[in-house]
Design an enzyme around this catalytic site. Structure first.
Site, PDB file in Angstrom:
ATOM      1  CE  LYS A  11       5.790   3.249  -0.569  1.00  0.00           C
ATOM      2  NZ  LYS A  11       4.385   3.738  -0.662  1.00  0.00           N
ATOM      3  CE1 TYR A  51       2.320  -1.411  -1.399  1.00  0.00           C
ATOM      4  CE2 TYR A  51       3.877  -1.528  -3.215  1.00  0.00           C
ATOM      5  CZ  TYR A  51       3.504  -1.019  -1.988  1.00  0.00           C
ATOM      6  OH  TYR A  51       4.303  -0.112  -1.340  1.00  0.00           O
ATOM      7  CG  PHE A  59      -4.121   3.354  -5.342  1.00  0.00           C
ATOM      8  CD1 PHE A  59      -3.170   2.463  -4.850  1.00  0.00           C
ATOM      9  CD2 PHE A  59      -5.230   3.622  -4.549  1.00  0.00           C
ATOM     10  CE1 PHE A  59      -3.324   1.849  -3.621  1.00  0.00           C
ATOM     11  CE2 PHE A  59      -5.395   3.006  -3.312  1.00  0.00           C
ATOM     12  CZ  PHE A  59      -4.432   2.118  -2.849  1.00  0.00           C
ATOM     13  NE  ARG A  87       1.034   2.237   9.148  1.00  0.00           N
ATOM     14  CZ  ARG A  87       0.628   2.139   7.872  1.00  0.00           C
ATOM     15  NH1 ARG A  87       1.203   1.262   7.034  1.00  0.00           N
ATOM     16  NH2 ARG A  87      -0.323   2.885   7.417  1.00  0.00           N
ATOM     17  CB  THR A  93      -1.428   7.112   3.262  1.00  0.00           C
ATOM     18  OG1 THR A  93      -1.581   6.010   4.163  1.00  0.00           O
ATOM     19  CG2 THR A  93      -1.189   6.599   1.852  1.00  0.00           C
ATOM     20  NE  ARG A 104       4.048   7.158   3.835  1.00  0.00           N
ATOM     21  CZ  ARG A 104       3.234   6.143   4.044  1.00  0.00           C
ATOM     22  NH1 ARG A 104       2.294   6.226   4.983  1.00  0.00           N
ATOM     23  NH2 ARG A 104       3.340   5.038   3.345  1.00  0.00           N
ATOM     24  CG  ASN A 114       3.535   7.277   0.283  1.00  0.00           C
ATOM     25  OD1 ASN A 114       4.345   6.494  -0.193  1.00  0.00           O
ATOM     26  ND2 ASN A 114       2.364   6.882   0.775  1.00  0.00           N
ATOM     27  CG  HIS A 117       5.600  -0.585   2.563  1.00  0.00           C
ATOM     28  ND1 HIS A 117       4.257  -0.730   2.304  1.00  0.00           N
ATOM     29  CD2 HIS A 117       5.968  -1.666   3.314  1.00  0.00           C
ATOM     30  CE1 HIS A 117       3.830  -1.867   2.864  1.00  0.00           C
ATOM     31  NE2 HIS A 117       4.855  -2.451   3.481  1.00  0.00           N
ATOM     32  CD  GLU A 128       4.152  -5.765   4.238  1.00  0.00           C
ATOM     33  OE1 GLU A 128       3.036  -5.443   3.809  1.00  0.00           O
ATOM     34  OE2 GLU A 128       4.902  -4.985   4.868  1.00  0.00           O
TER      35      GLU A 128
HETATM   36  P1  IDP Z   1       0.161   2.948   3.618  1.00  0.00           P
HETATM   37  O1  IDP Z   1       1.413   2.891   2.734  1.00  0.00           O
HETATM   38  O2  IDP Z   1       0.129   4.209   4.437  1.00  0.00           O
HETATM   39  O3  IDP Z   1      -0.041   1.707   4.447  1.00  0.00           O
HETATM   40  P2  IDP Z   1      -1.932   1.976   1.845  1.00  0.00           P
HETATM   41  O4  IDP Z   1      -3.367   2.365   1.934  1.00  0.00           O
HETATM   42  O5  IDP Z   1      -1.563   0.597   2.297  1.00  0.00           O
HETATM   43  O6  IDP Z   1      -1.082   3.089   2.615  1.00  0.00           O
HETATM   44  O7  IDP Z   1      -1.501   2.158   0.331  1.00  0.00           O
HETATM   45  C1  IDP Z   1      -0.296   1.599  -0.159  1.00  0.00           C
HETATM   46  C2  IDP Z   1       0.393   2.613  -1.044  1.00  0.00           C
HETATM   47  O8  IDP Z   1      -0.410   2.867  -2.189  1.00  0.00           O
HETATM   48  C3  IDP Z   1       0.602   3.999  -0.421  1.00  0.00           C
HETATM   49  O9  IDP Z   1       1.729   4.081   0.418  1.00  0.00           O
HETATM   50  C4  IDP Z   1       0.737   4.874  -1.648  1.00  0.00           C
HETATM   51  O10 IDP Z   1       2.027   4.765  -2.230  1.00  0.00           O
HETATM   52  C5  IDP Z   1      -0.276   4.235  -2.591  1.00  0.00           C
HETATM   53  N1  IDP Z   1      -1.601   4.874  -2.476  1.00  0.00           N
HETATM   54  C6  IDP Z   1      -2.494   4.771  -1.455  1.00  0.00           C
HETATM   55  N2  IDP Z   1      -3.604   5.481  -1.682  1.00  0.00           N
HETATM   56  C7  IDP Z   1      -3.413   6.046  -2.900  1.00  0.00           C
HETATM   57  C8  IDP Z   1      -4.233   6.918  -3.724  1.00  0.00           C
HETATM   58  O11 IDP Z   1      -5.351   7.308  -3.374  1.00  0.00           O
HETATM   59  N3  IDP Z   1      -3.682   7.304  -4.929  1.00  0.00           N
HETATM   60  C9  IDP Z   1      -2.450   6.887  -5.357  1.00  0.00           C
HETATM   61  N4  IDP Z   1      -1.667   6.075  -4.621  1.00  0.00           N
HETATM   62  C10 IDP Z   1      -2.142   5.669  -3.408  1.00  0.00           C
HETATM   63 MG    MG Z   2      -0.424  -0.239   3.791  1.00  0.00          MG
END
Ligand code: IDP
Ligand code: MG
Length: 139
Positions: A11, A51, A59, A87, A93, A104, A114, A117, A128
């Protein structure tokens, strides 16, 4: 175990901090092979499309703005159980909750920024990968 391919993104915050190599090293050390990769910058429309599953989340807009804020390094990782393995190497996350040694935990800044992805299932991995790569760009 099945041979799989998964989509990975370094990212913008991590690209901006010169961490592409450190992150790819973690994947290669875990036995994942890089089948394709490139540096690109998403448009707002592309970020929203990528997304779309998170469209209703609070968010969503911040996430899209962040993902467009600079170049990203997209790659396809290949290996046994590549989706779950990626993962695992990425970690949770929220970097504050990610296990020691994960990408992360080491490189993430907060739950949004973080560092990486990774696709979460075979169906999403296929969609994707096709979002970013033509078949002839993968080896
Ligand atoms: P993942 O990347 O671990 O699969 P997802 O739930 O799919 O997590 O969320 C996608 C992305 O959205 C996360 O990697 C992060 O950058 C962002 N994100 C997820 N939850 C939050 C939040 O509570 N606040 C702000 N950004 C978030
Ligand atoms: Mg995800």
């Amino acid at each position: 175990m099945a041979m799989e391919r998964t989509l990975s993104i370094v990212k913008p915050d991590a690209v901006g901090r010169n961490l592409i190599g450190s992150i790819l090293r973690k994947f290669e050390t875990a036995g994942l092979r890089i089948a394709g990769g490139k540096l690109i910058r998403l448009t707002p429309e592309q970020a929203q499309a990528f997304y779309a599953v998170h469209k209703a989340r609070p968010f969503f807009q911040g996430l899209c703005d962040y993902m467009c804020s600079g170049p990203i390094f997209v790659s396809v990782l290949e290996g046994d159980n590549a989706i779950a393995k990626n993962r695992e190497v990425m970690g949770a996350t929220d970097p504050a909750k990610a296990a020691p040694g994960t990408i992360r935990q080491e490189f993430g800044q907060d739950i949004e920024k973080n560092a990486v992805h990774g696709s979460d299932a075979p169906e999403t991995a296929a969609v994707e990968i096709a979002f970013y790569f033509k078949p002839e760009e993968l080896f």
